[in-house]
Design a protein around this motif. Sequence first.
Motif, mmCIF file in Angstrom:
data_model
loop_
_atom_site.group_PDB
_atom_site.id
_atom_site.type_symbol
_atom_site.label_atom_id
_atom_site.label_comp_id
_atom_site.label_asym_id
_atom_site.label_seq_id
_atom_site.Cartn_x
_atom_site.Cartn_y
_atom_site.Cartn_z
ATOM 1 N N PHE A 88 -78.815 -66.985 23.424
ATOM 2 C CA PHE A 88 -79.523 -68.258 23.418
ATOM 3 C C PHE A 88 -80.398 -68.377 24.661
ATOM 4 C CE2 PHE A 88 -76.404 -69.487 20.257
ATOM 5 C CZ PHE A 88 -77.186 -70.240 19.391
ATOM 6 N N ALA A 89 -81.589 -68.935 24.464
ATOM 7 C CA ALA A 89 -82.516 -69.134 25.584
ATOM 8 C C ALA A 89 -81.944 -70.175 26.531
ATOM 9 C CB ALA A 89 -83.874 -69.582 25.063
ATOM 10 N N ARG A 90 -82.062 -69.919 27.809
ATOM 11 C CA ARG A 90 -81.562 -70.855 28.829
ATOM 12 C C ARG A 90 -82.678 -71.144 29.825
ATOM 13 N NH1 ARG A 90 -77.726 -72.434 25.779
ATOM 14 N NH2 ARG A 90 -75.874 -71.113 25.598
ATOM 15 N N TYR A 91 -83.716 -71.813 29.364
ATOM 16 C CA TYR A 91 -84.845 -72.129 30.235
ATOM 17 C C TYR A 91 -84.845 -73.627 30.508
ATOM 18 C CZ TYR A 91 -86.389 -67.495 28.764
ATOM 19 O OH TYR A 91 -86.462 -66.150 28.500
ATOM 20 N N SER A 92 -84.281 -74.011 31.633
ATOM 21 C CA SER A 92 -84.100 -75.440 31.921
ATOM 22 C C SER A 92 -85.415 -76.166 32.150
ATOM 23 C CB SER A 92 -83.191 -75.614 33.153
ATOM 24 O OG SER A 92 -83.748 -74.952 34.277
ATOM 25 N N ASN A 93 -86.455 -75.440 32.559
ATOM 26 C CA ASN A 93 -87.722 -76.095 32.895
ATOM 27 C C ASN A 93 -88.758 -76.027 31.771
ATOM 28 O OD1 ASN A 93 -86.770 -76.717 35.480
ATOM 29 N ND2 ASN A 93 -87.362 -74.696 36.260
ATOM 30 N N THR A 94 -88.341 -75.593 30.603
ATOM 31 C CA THR A 94 -89.266 -75.503 29.478
ATOM 32 C C THR A 94 -88.635 -76.131 28.252
ATOM 33 O OG1 THR A 94 -88.471 -73.408 28.563
ATOM 34 C CG2 THR A 94 -90.012 -73.278 30.411
ATOM 35 N N ASN A 95 -89.403 -76.220 27.185
ATOM 36 C CA ASN A 95 -88.891 -76.752 25.919
ATOM 37 C C ASN A 95 -88.503 -75.641 24.950
ATOM 38 O OD1 ASN A 95 -89.216 -79.496 26.580
ATOM 39 N ND2 ASN A 95 -91.409 -79.371 26.139
ATOM 40 N N ILE A 96 -88.382 -74.428 25.430
ATOM 41 C CA ILE A 96 -88.051 -73.300 24.559
ATOM 42 C C ILE A 96 -86.627 -73.443 24.040
ATOM 43 C CG2 ILE A 96 -87.681 -70.802 24.450
ATOM 44 C CD1 ILE A 96 -89.932 -70.461 26.445
ATOM 45 N N ARG A 97 -86.477 -73.311 22.735
ATOM 46 C CA ARG A 97 -85.169 -73.337 22.085
ATOM 47 C C ARG A 97 -84.986 -72.035 21.319
ATOM 48 N NH1 ARG A 97 -84.554 -78.479 18.499
ATOM 49 N NH2 ARG A 97 -82.444 -77.674 18.428
ATOM 50 N N GLY A 98 -83.809 -71.884 20.728
ATOM 51 C CA GLY A 98 -83.570 -70.695 19.917
ATOM 52 C C GLY A 98 -82.987 -69.560 20.730
ATOM 53 N N MET A 99 -83.308 -68.322 20.342
ATOM 54 C CA MET A 99 -82.690 -67.161 20.958
ATOM 55 C C MET A 99 -83.743 -66.153 21.397
ATOM 56 S SD MET A 99 -79.384 -66.769 18.404
ATOM 57 C CE MET A 99 -78.356 -65.943 19.619
ATOM 58 N N VAL A 100 -83.363 -65.370 22.387
ATOM 59 C CA VAL A 100 -84.244 -64.335 22.918
ATOM 60 C C VAL A 100 -83.454 -63.040 23.003
ATOM 61 C CG1 VAL A 100 -85.668 -65.942 24.224
ATOM 62 C CG2 VAL A 100 -83.626 -64.950 25.295
ATOM 63 N N PRO A 101 -84.139 -61.890 23.033
ATOM 64 C CA PRO A 101 -83.420 -60.614 23.140
ATOM 65 C C PRO A 101 -82.646 -60.521 24.460
ATOM 66 C CG PRO A 101 -85.682 -60.271 22.419
ATOM 67 C CD PRO A 101 -85.582 -61.704 22.851
ATOM 68 N N ARG A 102 -81.484 -59.919 24.398
ATOM 69 C CA ARG A 102 -80.727 -59.645 25.615
ATOM 70 C C ARG A 102 -81.453 -58.579 26.433
ATOM 71 N NH1 ARG A 102 -75.597 -61.783 25.428
ATOM 72 N NH2 ARG A 102 -74.840 -62.394 23.347
ATOM 73 N N GLU A 103 -81.196 -58.571 27.710
ATOM 74 C CA GLU A 103 -81.782 -57.550 28.569
ATOM 75 C C GLU A 103 -81.288 -56.169 28.126
ATOM 76 O OE1 GLU A 103 -82.044 -56.399 33.335
ATOM 77 O OE2 GLU A 103 -81.093 -58.274 32.679
#
Length: 288
Positions: free
Chosen positions: A128-143
């Motif tokens: 899950f995306a964890r961008y506190s300063n943006t409105n991005i939701r959903g999921m992103v690839p793991r490193e």
Amino acid sequence: MAEYAKTYLTDIVSVRTIRTIFHTDLSKRLLIPEAHNFWEFIYLEKGYIRVMINDNEYPLEGGQLILYPPLAVHGEAFVDGDAPVSVVSFDSESEVLLPMSKKVITLSSKQCRTLSQVMDLGEKCFKFARYSNTNIRGMVPREGADPIEMQNIKNLLELLLLDIYVNSDNSAARLRGSNNENQDSDIFIFVTKYLKNNLNKSLVIDDICRDCGLSPSKLKRICSRECGMSPMAYFTFLKINAAKQMIRDTSLNFTQISQALGFSTVHYFSKLFKEKVGMSPSEYAKSI
């Protein structure tokens, strides 16, 4: 040098992007109706839920999946006990998904295995995306997510959707117009209200057709499309759910419940209840 023929292949089902891919338990989540501009499906592993799509209600049992089309307002209307689900959302421009949407689909063992592979790889490759300063939701690839495994997710998901499409009643049919789809949904809502108002009766399909003004073939087609069941199976489904509610919320005994729901004998009611729920009425009463 000789020229070789080449055939351009058509993508019947194509998945362009992954938005989310995760497991959760709906009994432990507080969800509100939402709508978004991409596709999403939920697969119920076990239990029973009712979901809402554009104010229409769809019952879902363990082993069944429902596909939400883009911009459809959807949410969970009722959850009965634990409700572990697999959730996948994605972007696709494939038109064949449209007649598959808003239908309760029972997955085959082969389809379940494919979905299991999708979920295993998804859990491995996404977070899950964890961008506190943006409105991005959903999921992103793991490193360090493996590009080969990422492509496998795409391929397996397309295979799953294609297999559902091929084994549906819509694979050889053209897409129907939205007016016809809306009309069928309205008829299904009317039939559902009629059946709920007559749960105390032992209806046969001729009774339903006569009172709802439908031919048997049209009634069967609409029920198959809207809930994935035959009319009589859907009527039984509604009766069993009403029985579960009576066990939970009233002091009626099993004989009184079977009589209230139009069963010929309490023995037949108990046998059918166990067949559909996986436990007897008394076991169900103890479980709650």
